[in-house]
Write an enzyme that holds these catalytic residues in place. Sequence first.
Site, PDB file in Angstrom:
ATOM      1  N   ASP A   1       0.693  -1.267   0.099  1.00 53.41           N
ATOM      2  CA  ASP A   1      -0.204  -0.078   0.111  1.00 53.41           C
ATOM      3  C   ASP A   1       1.050   1.244   0.038  1.00 53.41           C
ATOM      4  O   ASP A   1       2.025   1.139   0.607  1.00 53.41           O
ATOM      5  CB  ASP A   1      -0.933  -0.057   1.213  1.00 53.41           C
ATOM      6  N   GLU A   2       0.191   2.290  -0.498  1.00 51.86           N
ATOM      7  CA  GLU A   2       0.816   3.477  -0.168  1.00 51.86           C
ATOM      8  C   GLU A   2       2.245   3.765  -0.753  1.00 51.86           C
ATOM      9  O   GLU A   2       3.158   4.394  -0.123  1.00 51.86           O
ATOM     10  CB  GLU A   2       0.773   3.978   1.198  1.00 51.86           C
ATOM     11  N   LEU A   3       2.494   3.137  -1.880  1.00 52.46           N
ATOM     12  CA  LEU A   3       3.820   3.223  -2.474  1.00 52.46           C
ATOM     13  C   LEU A   3       3.784   4.823  -2.960  1.00 52.46           C
ATOM     14  O   LEU A   3       3.153   5.280  -3.773  1.00 52.46           O
ATOM     15  CB  LEU A   3       3.987   2.397  -3.517  1.00 52.46           C
TER      16      LEU A   3
END
Lengths: 562, 560
Positions: free
Chosen positions: B336-338
């Site tokens: 997530d949230e790269l």
Amino acid sequence: MAFSRHIFILALVAGCLLPSGVQALWPIPTTLETGMTALKISPSFSFDVQIEDAPSDLLDAVAESQYYLENDKLGRLVVGRGANDTTALASAMTLSNLTLSLTSGATVDSISSEAIKPLGTRSEEYALTIPADGSAATLTANSTLGLYRGLTTFNQLFYYYGGVIYTLIAPIAITDTPAYPFRGLTLDTSRNYYPVSDLLRTLDAMSWVKINTFHWHITDSQSFPLEVVQYPEITINGAYSPQEVYTASDVQYIVQYAAARGIDVLMEIDTPGHTAIIGATYPDYVACFDAAPWADFANEPPAGQLRFALPEVMNFTASLLSDVAKTLPSSYFSTGGDELNTNCYTDDYPTQQQLNSTGTTLNDALDTFTQSTHGALIAQGKTPVVWEEMVLDWNITLSNETIVMIWISSADAAAVVEKGFRIIQAPSNYFYLDCGAGEWLGDDPTGNSWCDPFKTWSESYTFDPLANLTEAQYGLVLGGEQCLWSEQSGPQNVDPIVWPRAASSAEIFWSAKQPTGAALNVTEALPRLHDVRYRMVQRGINAIPLQPQWCALRPDACDLYA
Amino acid sequence: MAPSRYVGILALVAGCLLPPGVLALWPIPTTLETGTTALTVSSFFYFDVQVEGAPEDLYEAVAQAQYYLANDKFGRLVVGRGANDTTALVSAPTLSTLTLSLTSSATAEPIASEAVKPLGTRSEEYALTIPADGSAATLTANSTLGLYRGLTTFNQLFYYYAGVTYTLIAPIAITDTPAYPFRGFALDTARNYYPVSDILRTLDAMSWINTFHWHITDSQSFPLEVAQYPGLAINGAYSPQEVYTASDVQYIVQYAGARGIDVLMEIDTPGHTSIIAATYPDYIACFDETPWATYANEPPAGQLRFALPEVVNFTASLLADVAKNLPSSYFSTGGDELNTECYTNDYPTQLQLNSTGTTLNDALNTFTEVTHAALIAEGKTPIVWEEMVLDWNITLSNETIVMVWISSADAAAVVEKGFRIVQAPSNYFYLDCGAGGWVGADPSGDSWCDPFKTWSEAYTFDPLANLTEAQYELVLGGEQLLWSEQSGPQNLDPIVWPRAASSAEIFWSGQQPTGAPLNVTEALPRLQDLRYRMVQRGLKPIHLQPYWCALRPDACDLTA
């Protein structure tokens, strides 16, 4: 890659260069001078009480302070938790003694009696000096209460690493005086009950941040957990269970425990609203008892309010309040007065009959009721405290001495002060600790907290006690308090929902500004509040983490624009 | 006055007439028949395990059930807490035995082995019958795991008053099967650390929740000891005391397994990895870069340089080394949230991309294929967060399970791509929402996922919303989650319980025994029951309402 590593190292260095001692104190003192010398506590450290006939509660306080000094074992909130301090400590001087004394001319009274003096006549100020060379530290004050405040400051100065208790910022010179006389915490023990042990633990934590008033909202419509010797049935029928009662001796113990920690207990028996459960014992005294739909008659279930227009109810209430108040040492007692629902009386036959037969209005009846109940309290030497509606929504005569608590909105303070009353700032939009937990009524899954959002420590911390007031009115602001209403709280979450947030108002009303004279500032405050929070955890309080520990160990690294 | 008093008395009578047994069970069983006969539990009551070769953990579960039966001492949630039940109890028959048995063809395996079987192959169903005449109660199931579930139900049926343990609703006949195979609870132990004892207590409370999704590491700390990479925990844990040692993990996994709980571990990659740089600075881009907000959703910045072959190999090896010690069939690689900005000016990454002529997306594809392959080689099915499917164009095994978190609205898009999903939407299931902003210097900041998700808001979640009937089976279940920026052992119990029970019922029960949809008004008295029983067992769940309301079902409803 090398570039990145440099940034990391710089961040570490910056952390070390921050004035580490300033992180320690909450509330921040009036004046503060610190140095850069390491100083260790001697294994044989002693508190030298140079006070003739020192009262036993001062000696107890010293013993408590000694205990914290040895057992806090709080590692400094930096990466390594103090591992890098060992070099400085190897050659550090040793502190063996803190001398406590009163200024000449001061009379030696117990902390407990100093703590309950009228607001404005207590002496909480102190001076604390810790030389860098290991010679005796000194704590002086005009009263034992001042010495007690100084001891709580002394305990916040020391960290622990590898068996050594130390500070890195000697010499230290502090003088300290509260900006406001009233600094409180309110707890509602009626919507849900808290065992005595939870109250005692909360009083301990309050004392650590110099909160001096426990505003005890002890009864409400849902339960009446207070034992009143003259009216035993109210509790028998009104407490949630025989185990969920504050007996008369519990109350005395709590009051005495509080006072020994510099805390006055301001008890509130909220009237004439918030009294439904009295209907379980005196059904004739309560209008719209458990009437449905409750929303027509009350802000929350169950409905039910005192039939304050009836002479017998007025006499009962005056007698009840005065019977409770006379057992308490405080100079203050709150009769509440919030959220009175007039619809409850519209179809209430006894009330309407009384009003009609005497040709009075509901407002007149409330005026008579309040004068009678307040008269009874004043006869017991108490100054009445009321919620803001008694001044803003009703036209009733109150003694000029009456203290008014602002709760609905911070915007209401000016209107109350305009009428000349002294006020306590307890605005829901800054200071209600229960806000933001969502709807608690059943059958309302999309409902939110009425006072959304959650009030973070920093939102509370930006409260300005003097907003919208003229300079001439400033003297009417006695202080303020944060409040926990217990619809969704109980002993299970009291620590995390209260701490460390309730420390915000403690600093606003003790310190009011930074020692530099600058305004209080959330960015400056956060590392110190982390310190308080982690020290509370060391002392057994389940205070919430304000941030990931990564942030707590790196001041400012998690600021919005860092 | 008289009319007012009648109102009070009517309310009391209404309370007594409610079917009290239905108040007891959470999650509500698939089918439920109850009577109106009082039945007391004999002081010589015993559990008769008629299971050949019964495994040790079944005996432990029975001993635990016996302990709860004797020690819950839970008074019925009515005014008087059961004082009015004594008359009915005087002449009540006595229950002396619960007989546990497996159906004829079933084999007796440990609960812990049943609990870690692949989703869809576990047998959690059971049948529980309690006659009204005092003859033996029976619990039957196809597996020891089913018996375990039945024991948790059995324990919820009994109240206590003045020395007597009893029910008022015999005879009771229950058959029960979970609606969804995955019912989880996620805990982040990286933002703040939780001692092992807190995790064990949480596993106890989870009971019918069958997956502990353990987000064990993140950018702020790496508390997991990995034998092959000891530096990660030495340099990445908050302190040597704030570490989950390899033996801690084994103990937790075994403790969970014995309670019917699979431990799904997540090592979030390639984002959420900043602290790895404390050990391997060359592996992390934009490490501790400022302003952090440019490079990460929260401080500190720092993500794996996933384009570098050595980082790909390191990560694959790390994940495989951890995964192979775990009995679960699943392992989450996060995803997530790269933050792409982190790599824009990262010299090693750009050099690698330029020299190989690949894009960041291609590199992520390679990284994911390699790390997932390493897990698949260890027999694990990979689990990822939704961005791996929705934001990036990468090849994932069809077996990959995708967790929906950003919004419940995203489920349909993931399912559309054919992946199985776990419902973990922040707008219903994030337990940390609503606590205000936590970054410094932002006093007016609110929680990013305001408001607080009450139990009832979470309870209205529809797992199948926006899906076609043909897609329903792709929904494996769901979970509530606690991210720990503002949580730790100090508030774990009250922030999780009883709220995390909402999804447990959504995904176990799916509907009421009548076939009606789940309903917050029907559910609240049962959830109160669960909450107060948890308190009796030493947990610290929050109050949902004043106790006055808990004793008077429906009296505190919005329009009551």
